[in-house]
Design a protein around this motif. Structure first.
Motif, PDB file in Angstrom:
ATOM      1  N   UNK A   9       0.856  -1.181   0.000  1.00 59.72           N
ATOM      2  CA  UNK A   9       0.000   0.000   0.000  1.00 59.72           C
ATOM      3  C   UNK A   9       0.893   1.232   0.000  1.00 59.72           C
ATOM      4  N   UNK A  10       0.613   2.137  -0.930  1.00 57.88           N
ATOM      5  CA  UNK A  10       1.326   3.409  -0.988  1.00 57.88           C
ATOM      6  C   UNK A  10       0.285   4.521  -0.974  1.00 57.88           C
ATOM      7  N   UNK A  11      -0.029   5.005   0.234  1.00 54.47           N
ATOM      8  CA  UNK A  11      -1.066   6.024   0.364  1.00 54.47           C
ATOM      9  C   UNK A  11      -2.411   5.475  -0.064  1.00 54.47           C
ATOM     10  N   UNK A  12      -3.010   6.090  -1.069  1.00 49.14           N
ATOM     11  CA  UNK A  12      -4.317   5.652  -1.554  1.00 49.14           C
ATOM     12  C   UNK A  12      -4.215   4.507  -2.558  1.00 49.14           C
ATOM     13  N   UNK A  13      -2.995   4.075  -2.878  1.00 49.92           N
ATOM     14  CA  UNK A  13      -2.798   3.140  -3.975  1.00 49.92           C
ATOM     15  C   UNK A  13      -2.372   1.757  -3.487  1.00 49.92           C
ATOM     16  N   UNK A  36      -6.686  -7.516 -14.084  1.00 50.39           N
ATOM     17  CA  UNK A  36      -7.486  -7.188 -12.900  1.00 50.39           C
ATOM     18  C   UNK A  36      -8.775  -8.007 -12.872  1.00 50.39           C
ATOM     19  N   UNK A  37      -9.393  -8.177 -14.032  1.00 47.11           N
ATOM     20  CA  UNK A  37     -10.620  -8.980 -14.089  1.00 47.11           C
ATOM     21  C   UNK A  37     -10.340 -10.411 -13.661  1.00 47.11           C
ATOM     22  N   UNK A  38      -9.190 -10.947 -14.075  1.00 47.97           N
ATOM     23  CA  UNK A  38      -8.855 -12.340 -13.779  1.00 47.97           C
ATOM     24  C   UNK A  38      -8.415 -12.528 -12.335  1.00 47.97           C
ATOM     25  N   UNK A  39      -7.564 -11.659 -11.833  1.00 43.44           N
ATOM     26  CA  UNK A  39      -6.983 -11.863 -10.500  1.00 43.44           C
ATOM     27  C   UNK A  39      -7.803 -11.212  -9.376  1.00 43.44           C
ATOM     28  N   UNK A  40      -8.531 -10.153  -9.663  1.00 42.94           N
ATOM     29  CA  UNK A  40      -9.339  -9.492  -8.637  1.00 42.94           C
ATOM     30  C   UNK A  40     -10.793  -9.940  -8.700  1.00 42.94           C
ATOM     31  N   UNK A  41     -11.178 -10.633  -9.771  1.00 44.59           N
ATOM     32  CA  UNK A  41     -12.544 -11.124  -9.869  1.00 44.59           C
ATOM     33  C   UNK A  41     -13.567 -10.021  -9.988  1.00 44.59           C
ATOM     34  N   UNK A  42     -13.249  -8.983 -10.761  1.00 44.61           N
ATOM     35  CA  UNK A  42     -14.137  -7.836 -10.889  1.00 44.61           C
ATOM     36  C   UNK A  42     -14.730  -7.763 -12.292  1.00 44.61           C
ATOM     37  N   UNK A  43     -15.881  -7.117 -12.387  1.00 48.09           N
ATOM     38  CA  UNK A  43     -16.558  -6.975 -13.673  1.00 48.09           C
ATOM     39  C   UNK A  43     -15.869  -5.921 -14.533  1.00 48.09           C
ATOM     40  N   UNK A  44     -16.105  -6.020 -15.839  1.00 42.85           N
ATOM     41  CA  UNK A  44     -15.579  -5.015 -16.761  1.00 42.85           C
ATOM     42  C   UNK A  44     -16.090  -3.622 -16.398  1.00 42.85           C
ATOM     43  N   UNK A  45     -17.350  -3.532 -15.973  1.00 42.35           N
ATOM     44  CA  UNK A  45     -17.941  -2.233 -15.640  1.00 42.35           C
ATOM     45  C   UNK A  45     -17.175  -1.541 -14.509  1.00 42.35           C
ATOM     46  N   UNK A  46     -16.831  -2.292 -13.478  1.00 46.94           N
ATOM     47  CA  UNK A  46     -16.107  -1.699 -12.348  1.00 46.94           C
ATOM     48  C   UNK A  46     -14.714  -1.257 -12.781  1.00 46.94           C
ATOM     49  N   UNK A  47     -14.032  -2.094 -13.548  1.00 40.63           N
ATOM     50  CA  UNK A  47     -12.671  -1.750 -13.975  1.00 40.63           C
ATOM     51  C   UNK A  47     -12.697  -0.540 -14.898  1.00 40.63           C
ATOM     52  N   UNK A  48     -13.670  -0.483 -15.810  1.00 44.23           N
ATOM     53  CA  UNK A  48     -13.781   0.689 -16.682  1.00 44.23           C
ATOM     54  C   UNK A  48     -14.042   1.954 -15.878  1.00 44.23           C
ATOM     55  N   UNK A  49     -14.845   1.825 -14.806  1.00 45.74           N
ATOM     56  CA  UNK A  49     -15.091   2.973 -13.934  1.00 45.74           C
ATOM     57  C   UNK A  49     -13.818   3.457 -13.272  1.00 45.74           C
ATOM     58  N   UNK A  50     -12.999   2.529 -12.786  1.00 44.92           N
ATOM     59  CA  UNK A  50     -11.708   2.905 -12.200  1.00 44.92           C
ATOM     60  C   UNK A  50     -10.846   3.629 -13.226  1.00 44.92           C
ATOM     61  N   UNK A  54      -9.206   7.660 -13.520  1.00 46.28           N
ATOM     62  CA  UNK A  54      -7.749   7.614 -13.390  1.00 46.28           C
ATOM     63  C   UNK A  54      -7.334   6.840 -12.134  1.00 46.28           C
ATOM     64  N   UNK A  55      -8.092   5.786 -11.845  1.00 45.82           N
ATOM     65  CA  UNK A  55      -7.814   4.985 -10.662  1.00 45.82           C
ATOM     66  C   UNK A  55      -6.917   3.794 -10.921  1.00 45.82           C
ATOM     67  N   UNK A  56      -6.434   3.648 -12.162  1.00 43.85           N
ATOM     68  CA  UNK A  56      -5.493   2.590 -12.514  1.00 43.85           C
ATOM     69  C   UNK A  56      -4.307   3.222 -13.224  1.00 43.85           C
ATOM     70  N   UNK A  64      -0.749  -0.002 -10.386  1.00 40.19           N
ATOM     71  CA  UNK A  64      -1.277   0.684  -9.208  1.00 40.19           C
ATOM     72  C   UNK A  64      -2.778   0.878  -9.357  1.00 40.19           C
ATOM     73  N   UNK A  65      -3.522   0.549  -8.294  1.00 38.76           N
ATOM     74  CA  UNK A  65      -4.977   0.691  -8.281  1.00 38.76           C
ATOM     75  C   UNK A  65      -5.349   1.533  -7.066  1.00 38.76           C
ATOM     76  N   UNK A  66      -6.164   2.542  -7.298  1.00 34.48           N
ATOM     77  CA  UNK A  66      -6.521   3.467  -6.213  1.00 34.48           C
ATOM     78  C   UNK A  66      -7.680   2.898  -5.398  1.00 34.48           C
TER      79      UNK A  66
END
Length: 301
Positions: A9-13, A36-50, A54-56, A64-66
């Motif tokens: 963890x580096x601050x918010x990241x 991220x979809x494969x290793x974090x198990x998240x939907x495309x919608x969430x990753x696109x939102x990040x 500018x959260x990736x 880095x992921x915020x």
């Protein structure tokens, strides 16, 4: 899905090293999305939102992921001593004492566990919202699990939905429970004659409680209980229906001469960690009142 490699963890990241499958790609950001979809198990919608926020970011060989954004608390802090059972950057587990609500049920309530957790976050310099994953009845003591960011909240909610979060309870009940009573598989619905009560009903929701007799006394038993489902008042309804209401549980037929409220305590909580999926096991020791009740019951023999 989970990440079993190193992370910092580096601050918010949150910072990880995804390796060549991302860094050697011609389109590294698209490769990061897929990773991220494969290793974090998240939907495309969430990753696109990040990505849209500018959260990736890609920096050298690091991704880095915020995840750890500062947030505005929604509960007014209420300072009281808290028993922290587990904490890391993703999760918090707090002991809830009997007699305290997990969160307010009306706007005017300010002395709930949510307010106490808000105060704990403030006192430790953590600007976080309070996100409980499950609840306990007001007069049931035990561990309550909180997510400390949106990612953890999403993963733990899903773990709750697919029944990967396990909770073990102990209860003192009236009467001698037969060791043959091991599973109670009876649906639970609302009691139309009493707004607060639930009851076993053929039109109710599926509910399964596993029972193990630990000790018996002259006219009471100590039982350990595991739930396949999490219906409102499930343990209280099931044990009362089987003729063994919890000591102190006057709503379901228990006597309050030995204990002033239902003698029910969450003894153990286990859950998959939101990032690593490793199983975390948290024990919550009995409150003093339980030891005193057990001594009283043993003295009656």
């Amino acid at each position: 899905m989970s990440w079993h490699g190193n992370w910092k963890r580096r601050g918010e990241w949150l910072e990880v090293t995804p390796g060549r499958e991302v860094m050697a790609s011609e389109d590294r950001m698209m490769a990061a999305h897929q990773w991220l979809a494969r290793h974090f198990g998240l939907s495309d919608k969430i990753i696109r939102g990040w990505m849209a926020e500018n959260g990736i970011q890609l920096a050298g060989d690091r991704l880095r992921v915020r995840l750890f954004r500062a947030e505005e608390p929604e509960y007014e802090p209420y300072y009281r001593e808290l028993n922290i059972l587990y904490e890391d950057d993703f999760c918090l587990v707090v002991h809830k004492p009997a007699g305290m609500l997990v969160h307010p049920t009306v706007k005017e309530q300010h002395l709930t566990l949510a307010h106490a957790v808000a105060a704990y976050y403030e006192s430790t310099g953590q600007r976080l919202r309070v996100r409980h994953i499950h609840r306990l009845d007001e007069h049931t003591s035990g561990p309550v699990l909180y997510a400390k960011n949106d990612f953890a909240h999403l993963k733990l909610d899903e773990a709750m939905r697919v029944k990967e979060i396990d909770r073990t309870y102990v209860a003192f009940v009236q009467g001698i429970v037969s060791p043959e009573l091991q599973v109670i598989d009876l649906p639970i619905g609302k009691d139309r004659h009493h707004k607060q009560r639930r009851r076993v009903s053929p039109t109710g929701q599926h509910a399964v409680t596993h029972v193990k007799v630990v000790e018996t006394y002259s006219n009471a038993s100590l039982v350990r209980l595991d739930l396949d489902t999490g219906r409102t008042h499930q343990i209280r309804v099931h044990m009362s229906h089987m003729g063994h209401p919890l000591i102190g549980d006057t709503l379901y037929g228990g006597q309050s001469s030995l204990f002033p409220y239902q003698a029910l305590h969450g003894e153990r909580l286990s859950f998959p960690h939101p990032l690593t999926a490793e199983r975390e096991v948290v024990e919550d020791p009995w409150p003093d009142s339980f030891h005193e009740l057990r001594s009283s019951l043993m003295a009656e023999e």
